[in-house]
Scaffold this motif. Structure first.
Motif, PDB file in Angstrom:
ATOM      1  N   MET A   1       0.843  -1.182   0.000  1.00  0.00           N
ATOM      2  CA  MET A   1       0.000   0.000   0.000  1.00  0.00           C
ATOM      3  C   MET A   1       0.887   1.244   0.000  1.00  0.00           C
ATOM      4  SD  MET A   1      -3.233   0.608   2.281  1.00  0.00           S
ATOM      5  CE  MET A   1      -4.112   2.098   2.321  1.00  0.00           C
ATOM      6  N   HIS A   2       0.526   2.203  -0.821  1.00  0.00           N
ATOM      7  CA  HIS A   2       1.321   3.419  -0.946  1.00  0.00           C
ATOM      8  C   HIS A   2       0.823   4.500   0.000  1.00  0.00           C
ATOM      9  CE1 HIS A   2       3.627   2.189  -4.421  1.00  0.00           C
ATOM     10  NE2 HIS A   2       2.524   1.723  -4.962  1.00  0.00           N
ATOM     11  N   THR A   3       1.779   5.279   0.474  1.00  0.00           N
ATOM     12  CA  THR A   3       1.444   6.466   1.255  1.00  0.00           C
ATOM     13  C   THR A   3       1.637   7.673   0.347  1.00  0.00           C
ATOM     14  OG1 THR A   3       3.686   6.890   2.031  1.00  0.00           O
ATOM     15  CG2 THR A   3       2.353   5.335   3.331  1.00  0.00           C
ATOM     16  N   PRO A   4       1.091   8.819   0.702  1.00  0.00           N
ATOM     17  CA  PRO A   4       1.296  10.013  -0.130  1.00  0.00           C
ATOM     18  C   PRO A   4       2.770  10.328  -0.363  1.00  0.00           C
ATOM     19  CG  PRO A   4      -0.456  10.412   1.436  1.00  0.00           C
ATOM     20  CD  PRO A   4       0.144   9.073   1.779  1.00  0.00           C
ATOM     21  N   ALA A   5       3.604  10.082   0.626  1.00  0.00           N
ATOM     22  CA  ALA A   5       5.033  10.376   0.496  1.00  0.00           C
ATOM     23  C   ALA A   5       5.699   9.524  -0.578  1.00  0.00           C
ATOM     24  CB  ALA A   5       5.731  10.182   1.832  1.00  0.00           C
ATOM     25  N   ASP A   6       5.130   8.352  -0.877  1.00  0.00           N
ATOM     26  CA  ASP A   6       5.710   7.482  -1.897  1.00  0.00           C
ATOM     27  C   ASP A   6       5.652   8.107  -3.298  1.00  0.00           C
ATOM     28  OD1 ASP A   6       6.291   5.489  -0.038  1.00  0.00           O
ATOM     29  OD2 ASP A   6       4.327   4.541  -0.296  1.00  0.00           O
ATOM     30  N   TYR A   7       4.777   9.064  -3.497  1.00  0.00           N
ATOM     31  CA  TYR A   7       4.650   9.727  -4.789  1.00  0.00           C
ATOM     32  C   TYR A   7       5.624  10.894  -4.948  1.00  0.00           C
ATOM     33  CZ  TYR A   7       0.267   7.169  -5.081  1.00  0.00           C
ATOM     34  OH  TYR A   7      -0.684   6.174  -5.103  1.00  0.00           O
ATOM     35  N   LEU A   8       6.102  11.408  -3.836  1.00  0.00           N
ATOM     36  CA  LEU A   8       6.908  12.624  -3.876  1.00  0.00           C
ATOM     37  C   LEU A   8       8.274  12.425  -4.524  1.00  0.00           C
ATOM     38  CD1 LEU A   8       7.053  15.590  -3.197  1.00  0.00           C
ATOM     39  CD2 LEU A   8       7.823  14.974  -0.901  1.00  0.00           C
ATOM     40  N   GLU A   9       9.009  11.422  -4.123  1.00  0.00           N
ATOM     41  CA  GLU A   9      10.360  11.225  -4.659  1.00  0.00           C
ATOM     42  C   GLU A   9      10.362  11.018  -6.173  1.00  0.00           C
ATOM     43  OE1 GLU A   9      14.357  11.388  -4.731  1.00  0.00           O
ATOM     44  OE2 GLU A   9      13.022  11.944  -3.104  1.00  0.00           O
ATOM     45  N   PRO A  10       9.506  10.139  -6.715  1.00  0.00           N
ATOM     46  CA  PRO A  10       9.510  10.016  -8.176  1.00  0.00           C
ATOM     47  C   PRO A  10       9.073  11.310  -8.874  1.00  0.00           C
ATOM     48  CG  PRO A  10       7.995   8.413  -7.204  1.00  0.00           C
ATOM     49  CD  PRO A  10       8.659   9.148  -6.090  1.00  0.00           C
ATOM     50  N   ALA A  11       8.180  12.057  -8.267  1.00  0.00           N
ATOM     51  CA  ALA A  11       7.760  13.329  -8.872  1.00  0.00           C
ATOM     52  C   ALA A  11       8.928  14.300  -8.960  1.00  0.00           C
ATOM     53  CB  ALA A  11       6.611  13.944  -8.069  1.00  0.00           C
ATOM     54  N   ARG A  12       9.831  14.220  -8.017  1.00  0.00           N
ATOM     55  CA  ARG A  12      10.997  15.106  -8.003  1.00  0.00           C
ATOM     56  C   ARG A  12      12.103  14.660  -8.944  1.00  0.00           C
ATOM     57  NH1 ARG A  12      11.612  15.749  -1.481  1.00  0.00           N
ATOM     58  NH2 ARG A  12      10.157  17.463  -1.234  1.00  0.00           N
ATOM     59  N   THR A  13      12.284  13.331  -9.092  1.00  0.00           N
ATOM     60  CA  THR A  13      13.491  12.837  -9.750  1.00  0.00           C
ATOM     61  C   THR A  13      13.263  12.046 -11.030  1.00  0.00           C
ATOM     62  OG1 THR A  13      13.469  10.830  -8.403  1.00  0.00           O
ATOM     63  CG2 THR A  13      14.728  12.717  -7.558  1.00  0.00           C
ATOM     64  N   GLU A  14      12.072  11.589 -11.268  1.00  0.00           N
ATOM     65  CA  GLU A  14      11.791  10.737 -12.435  1.00  0.00           C
ATOM     66  C   GLU A  14      12.006  11.519 -13.734  1.00  0.00           C
ATOM     67  OE1 GLU A  14      11.357   7.598 -14.410  1.00  0.00           O
ATOM     68  OE2 GLU A  14      10.804   7.321 -12.308  1.00  0.00           O
ATOM     69  N   ASN A  15      12.435  10.812 -14.783  1.00  0.00           N
ATOM     70  CA  ASN A  15      12.567  11.463 -16.080  1.00  0.00           C
ATOM     71  C   ASN A  15      11.773  10.753 -17.173  1.00  0.00           C
ATOM     72  OD1 ASN A  15      14.152   9.243 -16.549  1.00  0.00           O
ATOM     73  ND2 ASN A  15      16.069  10.377 -16.618  1.00  0.00           N
ATOM     74  N   ASP A  16      11.047   9.720 -16.836  1.00  0.00           N
ATOM     75  CA  ASP A  16      10.180   9.013 -17.780  1.00  0.00           C
ATOM     76  C   ASP A  16       8.860   9.778 -17.896  1.00  0.00           C
ATOM     77  OD1 ASP A  16       8.281   7.344 -18.993  1.00  0.00           O
ATOM     78  OD2 ASP A  16       9.180   5.535 -18.170  1.00  0.00           O
ATOM     79  N   SER A  17       8.574  10.289 -19.085  1.00  0.00           N
ATOM     80  CA  SER A  17       7.398  11.141 -19.255  1.00  0.00           C
ATOM     81  C   SER A  17       6.092  10.421 -18.953  1.00  0.00           C
ATOM     82  CB  SER A  17       7.376  11.752 -20.655  1.00  0.00           C
ATOM     83  OG  SER A  17       7.293  10.740 -21.627  1.00  0.00           O
ATOM     84  N   ALA A  18       6.010   9.124 -19.228  1.00  0.00           N
ATOM     85  CA  ALA A  18       4.782   8.370 -18.929  1.00  0.00           C
ATOM     86  C   ALA A  18       4.551   8.296 -17.421  1.00  0.00           C
ATOM     87  CB  ALA A  18       4.848   6.978 -19.543  1.00  0.00           C
ATOM     88  N   VAL A  19       5.604   8.080 -16.675  1.00  0.00           N
ATOM     89  CA  VAL A  19       5.491   8.024 -15.212  1.00  0.00           C
ATOM     90  C   VAL A  19       5.108   9.397 -14.669  1.00  0.00           C
ATOM     91  CG1 VAL A  19       6.768   7.637 -13.057  1.00  0.00           C
ATOM     92  CG2 VAL A  19       7.101   6.093 -15.002  1.00  0.00           C
ATOM     93  N   LEU A  20       5.741  10.428 -15.186  1.00  0.00           N
ATOM     94  CA  LEU A  20       5.437  11.789 -14.729  1.00  0.00           C
ATOM     95  C   LEU A  20       3.977  12.148 -15.031  1.00  0.00           C
ATOM     96  CD1 LEU A  20       8.748  13.506 -15.846  1.00  0.00           C
ATOM     97  CD2 LEU A  20       8.023  13.022 -13.501  1.00  0.00           C
ATOM     98  N   HIS A  21       3.495  11.732 -16.183  1.00  0.00           N
ATOM     99  CA  HIS A  21       2.108  12.019 -16.537  1.00  0.00           C
ATOM    100  C   HIS A  21       1.134  11.297 -15.595  1.00  0.00           C
ATOM    101  CE1 HIS A  21      -0.757  13.775 -19.257  1.00  0.00           C
ATOM    102  NE2 HIS A  21      -1.416  12.637 -19.263  1.00  0.00           N
ATOM    103  N   ARG A  22       1.444  10.053 -15.240  1.00  0.00           N
ATOM    104  CA  ARG A  22       0.608   9.324 -14.273  1.00  0.00           C
ATOM    105  C   ARG A  22       0.622  10.008 -12.910  1.00  0.00           C
ATOM    106  NH1 ARG A  22       2.762   4.783 -16.633  1.00  0.00           N
ATOM    107  NH2 ARG A  22       4.191   4.402 -14.924  1.00  0.00           N
TER     108      ARG A  22
END
Length: 137
Positions: A1-22
């Protein structure tokens, strides 16, 4: 189960546009802001974020971040300008976003200058807006 904080790190560092769009569909304003600060976020996702709403504080910060984003193209900047205009007309004060838009040469000075004529624009904002637009020329 994900917590809200689990979304923060990828939002800051991810470079895959599909992931960022999700991630942009996340219900968390801090994730939207992290995406708007991530230089890898593509214009299509930035455009989607321009309509996200939470509260005045978070919305105004998000609009400023979008206006400052290096990948924000003309369509994104016009969407931000329209959102800022609606907030000013409604009595809110997204002044930092207005001034960030004034720095962007993708928008004509007249497109940004009209924000100073709206109901929520203070005399100080109009003065700073004029000064910022003069620096562009």
């Amino acid at each position: 189960m994900h917590t809200p904080a689990d979304y923060l790190e990828p939002a800051r560092t991810e470079n895959d546009s599909a992931v960022l769009h999700r991630l942009a569909r996340s219900p968390y304003p801090f994730v939207w802001q992290a995406l708007a600060a991530n230089p890898s976020t593509p214009p299509g996702t930035l455009l989607e974020l321009s309509t996200a709403q939470d509260n005045a504080w978070n919305d105004n910060r998000l609009l400023r971040l979008l206006a400052q984003h290096p990948s924000a193209d003309r369509s994104v900047l016009r969407a931000v300008r329209d959102a800022v205009a609606a907030k000013l007309a409604g009595g809110e004060r997204p002044y930092a976003a207005v001034l960030a838009l004034a720095e962007r040469t993708e928008l004509a000075a007249a497109e940004v200058r009209q924000l100073g004529a709206l109901r929520g624009a203070s005399a100080r904002l109009r003065s700073r807006l004029d000064r910022q637009l003069q620096l562009r020329t």
